[in-house]
Design a protein around this motif. Structure first.
Motif, PDB file in Angstrom:
ATOM      1  N   MET A   1     -26.152   5.073  21.734  1.00  0.00           N
ATOM      2  CA  MET A   1     -27.305   5.735  22.329  1.00  0.00           C
ATOM      3  C   MET A   1     -26.843   6.993  23.046  1.00  0.00           C
ATOM      4  SD  MET A   1     -29.264   6.612  25.115  1.00  0.00           S
ATOM      5  CE  MET A   1     -28.488   5.761  26.476  1.00  0.00           C
ATOM      6  N   ARG A   2     -27.608   8.067  22.844  1.00  0.00           N
ATOM      7  CA  ARG A   2     -27.380   9.295  23.596  1.00  0.00           C
ATOM      8  C   ARG A   2     -28.733   9.811  24.079  1.00  0.00           C
ATOM      9  NH1 ARG A   2     -23.245   7.461  23.591  1.00  0.00           N
ATOM     10  NH2 ARG A   2     -21.181   8.301  23.048  1.00  0.00           N
ATOM     11  N   PRO A   3     -28.821  10.240  25.337  1.00  0.00           N
ATOM     12  CA  PRO A   3     -30.078  10.787  25.849  1.00  0.00           C
ATOM     13  C   PRO A   3     -30.306  12.205  25.325  1.00  0.00           C
ATOM     14  CG  PRO A   3     -28.393  10.824  27.561  1.00  0.00           C
ATOM     15  CD  PRO A   3     -27.775  10.153  26.370  1.00  0.00           C
ATOM     16  N   ILE A   4     -31.494  12.450  24.797  1.00  0.00           N
ATOM     17  CA  ILE A   4     -31.841  13.762  24.258  1.00  0.00           C
ATOM     18  C   ILE A   4     -33.159  14.221  24.896  1.00  0.00           C
ATOM     19  CG2 ILE A   4     -32.374  15.095  22.173  1.00  0.00           C
ATOM     20  CD1 ILE A   4     -29.558  14.021  22.092  1.00  0.00           C
ATOM     21  N   PRO A   5     -33.227  15.445  25.417  1.00  0.00           N
ATOM     22  CA  PRO A   5     -34.511  15.944  25.930  1.00  0.00           C
ATOM     23  C   PRO A   5     -35.560  15.923  24.815  1.00  0.00           C
ATOM     24  CG  PRO A   5     -32.711  17.387  26.601  1.00  0.00           C
ATOM     25  CD  PRO A   5     -32.139  16.416  25.617  1.00  0.00           C
ATOM     26  N   GLU A   6     -36.783  15.562  25.155  1.00  0.00           N
ATOM     27  CA  GLU A   6     -37.823  15.421  24.141  1.00  0.00           C
ATOM     28  C   GLU A   6     -37.992  16.693  23.308  1.00  0.00           C
ATOM     29  OE1 GLU A   6     -42.553  14.154  23.709  1.00  0.00           O
ATOM     30  OE2 GLU A   6     -41.481  13.784  25.590  1.00  0.00           O
ATOM     31  N   SER A   7     -37.844  17.847  23.948  1.00  0.00           N
ATOM     32  CA  SER A   7     -38.022  19.111  23.238  1.00  0.00           C
ATOM     33  C   SER A   7     -36.949  19.352  22.179  1.00  0.00           C
ATOM     34  CB  SER A   7     -38.022  20.275  24.230  1.00  0.00           C
ATOM     35  OG  SER A   7     -36.768  20.353  24.907  1.00  0.00           O
TER      36      SER A   7
ATOM     37  N   SER B   1     -28.021  -0.115  30.873  1.00  0.00           N
ATOM     38  CA  SER B   1     -26.858   0.012  31.759  1.00  0.00           C
ATOM     39  C   SER B   1     -25.752  -0.987  31.409  1.00  0.00           C
ATOM     40  CB  SER B   1     -27.275  -0.178  33.225  1.00  0.00           C
ATOM     41  OG  SER B   1     -27.671  -1.530  33.470  1.00  0.00           O
ATOM     42  N   LYS B   2     -26.029  -1.850  30.408  1.00  0.00           N
ATOM     43  CA  LYS B   2     -25.031  -2.850  30.022  1.00  0.00           C
ATOM     44  C   LYS B   2     -24.761  -2.788  28.512  1.00  0.00           C
ATOM     45  CE  LYS B   2     -26.428  -6.037  33.713  1.00  0.00           C
ATOM     46  NZ  LYS B   2     -26.967  -7.386  34.044  1.00  0.00           N
ATOM     47  N   PRO B   3     -24.084  -1.710  28.062  1.00  0.00           N
ATOM     48  CA  PRO B   3     -23.797  -1.588  26.627  1.00  0.00           C
ATOM     49  C   PRO B   3     -22.759  -2.605  26.173  1.00  0.00           C
ATOM     50  CG  PRO B   3     -22.677   0.135  27.841  1.00  0.00           C
ATOM     51  CD  PRO B   3     -23.546  -0.577  28.840  1.00  0.00           C
ATOM     52  N   ASP B   4     -22.808  -2.959  24.902  1.00  0.00           N
ATOM     53  CA  ASP B   4     -21.834  -3.895  24.338  1.00  0.00           C
ATOM     54  C   ASP B   4     -20.445  -3.287  24.294  1.00  0.00           C
ATOM     55  OD1 ASP B   4     -23.725  -5.894  23.873  1.00  0.00           O
ATOM     56  OD2 ASP B   4     -24.340  -4.958  22.007  1.00  0.00           O
ATOM     57  N   TYR B   5     -20.361  -1.951  24.143  1.00  0.00           N
ATOM     58  CA  TYR B   5     -19.073  -1.260  24.050  1.00  0.00           C
ATOM     59  C   TYR B   5     -19.121  -0.001  24.910  1.00  0.00           C
ATOM     60  CZ  TYR B   5     -18.718  -4.182  19.880  1.00  0.00           C
ATOM     61  OH  TYR B   5     -18.709  -5.243  19.023  1.00  0.00           O
ATOM     62  N   GLY B   6     -17.997   0.356  25.514  1.00  0.00           N
ATOM     63  CA  GLY B   6     -17.892   1.607  26.252  1.00  0.00           C
ATOM     64  C   GLY B   6     -18.648   1.591  27.563  1.00  0.00           C
ATOM     65  N   ASP B   7     -18.748   2.770  28.153  1.00  0.00           N
ATOM     66  CA  ASP B   7     -19.407   2.916  29.449  1.00  0.00           C
ATOM     67  C   ASP B   7     -20.879   3.287  29.272  1.00  0.00           C
ATOM     68  OD1 ASP B   7     -16.952   2.496  30.791  1.00  0.00           O
ATOM     69  OD2 ASP B   7     -16.387   4.597  30.445  1.00  0.00           O
ATOM     70  N   PRO B   8     -21.705   2.897  30.236  1.00  0.00           N
ATOM     71  CA  PRO B   8     -23.131   3.250  30.131  1.00  0.00           C
ATOM     72  C   PRO B   8     -23.342   4.759  30.212  1.00  0.00           C
ATOM     73  CG  PRO B   8     -22.652   2.295  32.289  1.00  0.00           C
ATOM     74  CD  PRO B   8     -21.425   2.105  31.447  1.00  0.00           C
TER      75      PRO B   8
END
Length: 442
Positions: free
Chosen positions: A1-7, A41-48
């Motif tokens: 998952m990566r956060p992307i601005p809606e625009s 906030s609790k991913p299976d792998y890596g940091d949140p």
């Protein structure tokens, strides 16, 4: 998952969609709960990874899935990667075929937040369908009600749905038995047929007094090959304040993801139901509007209204235009909104266009991959099985003849002839069907 601005969602999809040998395009954009993820906030792998205001969670297929497969297969030797440590090769993307016009991103739900993806080519075809049905042969002024892009967004929402409830029935001919007009049921059956072919659950809800009529219509549709099998026929009555919620939900979970009203009498602002001539027909109409009002309060349930005059269920979204431009609009305008409003010169045409648009979406490589979240094999070969489910001139001609035998009349003239809304089937409705199918098959 990566956060992307809606625009920037569409740019992110475009940038990754051509990298098919790597992660490829996203498999989901929006509420993580739709993937079964309750806590980012609790991913299976890596940091949140933290989201900022305005960011949309965007999910891609992950190479860690392959690593898990390799580990569990106990291969003696494997070259792969670990989170944050990419595996680089000399393979290039030089020969990747560019998508025609690139993918488009459309929001199909606000609660929960959900975006869908479609190729520009498929979106353009559906836009053409919307333009074709948006003509005004009855000169009612419906061109003032049109909202561009509603057909595409409505069908994207239906494409993601698992179970769909359809309602139709406009008893405009209150002095006849049955009082129903023949605009509505054919369009409803066209939608039901393609939904069946796509493997979705579908049911119809209508007035209690008209159950026998609609039962016969469904039986005729099965015999004519319009429906591959019969579908449940339901009725709704208001017994308490929460009747609509109880009808739509089972143990707190929605029974239907999407509700469609096509040429269904809609409640006006004064609580009555009117035909185009401003005659109150409330005594013939069950309060199915309450299901659409209740759906607005249930997360994950979306609605579509199809109409041709503004007094149909779901047309509340364009009621101001109805009051201004449609004859008797100040009285007859439906007050109940749907999430998506499909306006057509004849409501049946809206049903035909929805069926064709759903076929276009499911034969769109970009949408198909997103719909199945890149899991499994493409379903595109099934298009051979889906094509016969579309409306045809032959099937609709036979269905209209059946409706005439059942005493279902033309909306404008009350005639028991081969016409709908006062327009002849041959060279008007038949021509529209041919135009829609031509766009599908291009």
């Amino acid at each position: 998952m990566r956060p992307i601005p809606e625009s920037k969602l569409e740019a992110a999809v475009l940038a990754t969609s051509e990298l098919k040998e790597a992660h490829g395009a996203p498999i989901h954009m929006g509420d993580p709960g739709l993937l079964g993820i309750q806590d980012l906030s609790k991913p299976d792998y890596g940091d949140p990874v933290h989201l900022h205001p305005g960011d949309i969670p965007v999910f891609w297929a992950c190479g860690v899935t392959g690593v898990e497969a390799v580990i569990n297969s106990r291969a003696p030797l494997a070259f792969t990667h670990s989170p944050g440590c990419m595996f680089i090769t000399d393979l290039k993307n030089d020969n990747i075929r560019s998508l025609r016009g690139g993918p488009q991103v459309h929001c199909i739900s606000q609660d929960p937040l959900h975006f869908s993806v479609v190729s520009a080519e498929a979106a353009e075809k559906i836009k053409t369908l919307e333009t074709l049905i948006g003509v005004d042969p009855g000169e009612r002024g419906i061109t003032h009600l049109l909202r561009q892009g509603e057909l595409l967004r409505a069908c994207l929402a239906m494409s993601h749905a698992h179970s769909v409830l359809i309602t139709t029935g406009f008893p405009t001919h209150f002095t006849y038995e049955p009082p129903e007009e023949n605009d509505g049921p054919p369009g409803a059956l066209a939608i039901a047929a393609i939904l069946q072919a796509l493997g979705k659950e579908v049911a119809i809800v209508t007035d209690q007094r008209a159950m026998d009529l609609h039962k016969k219509i469904i039986e005729e549709a099965v015999q004519l090959g319009i429906l591959k099998k019969s579908i449940p026929l339901l009725s709704y009555q208001r017994e308490s304040a929460d009747s609509a919620l109880k009808f739509l939900c089972d143990n707190g979970r929605p029974r239907f993801d999407h509700l469609i009203a096509i040429e269904r009498a809609g409640m006006a602002a004064d609580g009555n139901y009117y035909n185009a001539r401003k005659v109150n027909i409330k005594h013939l109409v069950d309060p199915i509007d309450e299901l659409f009002l209740a759906a607005q309060t249930i997360p994950g349930v979306t609605t579509t209204g199809v109409g041709d005059g503004g007094n149909e269920l779901g047309m509340g979204k364009v009621k101001d235009a109805v009051k201004k431009h449609i004859k008797n609009g100040d009285v007859i305008a439906c007050d109940v909104e749907a999430d998506f409003t499909v306006v057509a010169g004849v409501s049946n045409w809206g049903g035909y266009a929805i069926a064709c648009a759903l076929y276009i979406l499911r034969t769109c490589e970009t949408h198909d991959r997103y719909l199945r979240r890149a899991v499994g094999f493409p379903q595109l070969p099934q298009s051979v099985a889906w094509l016969p489910a579309l409306p045809s001139v032959s099937k609709e001609e036979k269905l209209l003849k059946s409706l005439v035998r059942l005493g279902v009349r033309s909306g404008k003239t009350a005639s028991l002839e081969m016409e709908v809304d006062g327009l002849p089937f041959y060279n008007t409705h038949s021509l529209m069907i041919e135009k829609l199918l031509q766009e599908v098959q291009q």
